[in-house]
Design an enzyme around this catalytic site. Sequence first.
Site, short mmCIF file in Angstrom:
data_model
loop_
_atom_site.label_atom_id
_atom_site.label_comp_id
_atom_site.label_asym_id
_atom_site.label_seq_id
_atom_site.Cartn_x
_atom_site.Cartn_y
_atom_site.Cartn_z
N HIS A 178 37.74 -0.39 10.43
CA HIS A 178 37.09 -1.62 10.89
C HIS A 178 36.85 -2.55 9.72
CE1 HIS A 178 33.86 1.26 9.90
NE2 HIS A 178 33.19 0.21 9.46
N CYS B 78 23.83 4.12 6.42
CA CYS B 78 25.16 3.99 5.84
C CYS B 78 25.27 2.61 5.21
CB CYS B 78 26.25 4.20 6.89
SG CYS B 78 26.17 3.06 8.29
#
Length: 716
Positions: A65, A234
Amino acid sequence: MSELITAELVDLDLSAETKDAAARSLAERMVASGRVTDLEGFLADVAAREAQMPTGLDGGIGIPHCRSAHVSAPTLAFGRCPAGIDFGAPDGPADLIFLIAAPAGGDADHLSILSTLARHLMDEEFTGALRSVTDPARAASLIRGEEPEAETGKAGPEQTEPEAAPASEAEAEAAAEAESADASTDTPALASAQAAAPRPSAGEPAPDALESESPAPDAPVSETPFRIVAVTSCPTGIAHTYMAAESLEKAGKAAGVEVVVETQGSAGFERLDPQVVADADGVIFAHDVEVRDKDRFAGKPTVDVGVKAGINRPAELIAEVRGKAERGEASAPARDAAPMDKGGDAADGFGTRLRKWLMTGVSYMVPFVAAGGLLIALAFAIGGYTIDKAPSVADHFIWTEATSWAALLFQIGGVAFGFLVPILAGYIAYGMADRPGLVPGFVGGSIALTINAGFLGGLIAGLLAGGVVMAIQRVRIPPVLRGIMPVVVIPLISSAIVGFLMFLVIGKPIAALQKALTDWLSGLSGANAIILGVILGLMMCFDLGGPLNKVAYAFAVGGLANPNEGSLKVMAAVMAAGMVPPLAMALATTVRSRLFTKTERDNGKAAWVLGASFITEGAIPFAAADPLRVIPSAMAGGAVTGALSMAFGCTLRAPHGGIFVVPLIGQPLLYLVAIAAGTCVTTGLVILLKGMHRSRDARQEAAADTAEEGKVTVAA
């Protein structure tokens, strides 16, 4: 996720052998559908994102992505590759590949796509359905979470495959049960996944039956399950953050463990209830960026791993933290808090929390004060007090003229000073509501400048912004919207509310109050000025760099934004009083060194420089060792210095610098006299009080020795 994926963006027979080839094949579909404008540019962005961290997940999943300027609309493409492609997952190749594309400015779209997909990918029935689906349209429907069109046995003109109909009576019965589940479930994607999932063989208990089976009457039931708090985070997006959270929660349920997760995404986070943290038996950190406010979890059994471990092996992590708890292992205790924060907890009263919020804003503002103020002070020293009338150096600058350089310094300092009020407001809101508070805080602070509400307006704007964001965060929202709340919804709504209040409701009254305060300072003279000097001196010396000290300092600095005779006197009195405590302690350790320990005498040498530089904190070691004698003495000296500075009419245009900016002080000799007088007062009181204390201790020791000698004589 409607319209993010269509049948044209699905490839159920992806024949790529590498992740680059897979990304290219899926990206070509995006180009064909008009959603990607430049294939090579987009693929370069995908590769750059992949280089940051592999996007392969256990369970045969790859989620490449990126955000790219070559994407015209948020898009998701799906490919199924039976041979598998290596995306860096520990358990091997991925056969389900999801290529996610978001526009360059579409952070909210990116986060929304990832968070929605993340929840689905943790559902094994959902991924199982994607592995068995044969129709691209139905695959797209499954991913969007819509009611799919059932794959029936109605073969089209070209359909001749025998598996269009059930091959056995058992399979027919399973298909009928699947249709029933499909009709009754609340989640279309889950229902279709259940329909496609394999059924247990004859004679094997169904999973639902196993889950609903009651425990044996004699089986022990734990009233209080093992409790775990976890933090997942993250570095990019929120996909891994939410997937790890979902994975840990599911594994906890399977193990009979209570797991509560705090997701620290890329746009702020909501802290766990302090009581939940206090009651936890263990902690799991599954993160690739630093855990914020980590000290909350100190002293508990802790497992610290990367975010992918939280996704791939949650059961192992839970077992590991339980093992540590059984062995009594715990993380290191929390580091000491700053003096102003010691003893703080969730039960702190509003006054304590308000102090912390204000101190957060002031602490971030001070570097701008120092940089901007000292540049302005240097400009005045080089070019004189008329330098503020110089034209813009962008239009007129002569390299060989000192006035041009002075104008340059003044204008740079002015730009830095222009940030004071927005920084104050923004970081007060940040202290209240974390990063989501920054946008409305900065907006409110800038409006305060626009309407001439000044320092006071910035302070109110920061509190308003933080309060509005905290109120919005209390509203319960669906999980699918969590990703866009901090980056779109909260900034939009909170900025609109704060802007409305500042422009139309409370801004003008605050501006009027600010003007009245400025006029009052301008007219200060005689007894009023001296009383204010005493108050400011007491505040500067009460906590030696703590909240009261910073409030007095911020009050003085706020006046420099629109300087006048009164505000310049206030700045001079504040800096003079703040220099007294460390200078006095340095002098006391020199005059009567035997009253101080060796460590204190060493600190006294450093205190000369700290005091001369206007660093009041240089007296803290002495106050910490003997607060009942040092602090009252420091306050007395500070009050004398503040009063004398005001009485002498001393002024100061620099917000910092100590004796190094004496040339910029109005009445500099009298200013030094005021500092010397306060220093002598504090020094004398400290020596007197410490000497009395030492004499009393000596008398007590002598009396004790006499009594002991008497006992010995009687015994003889």
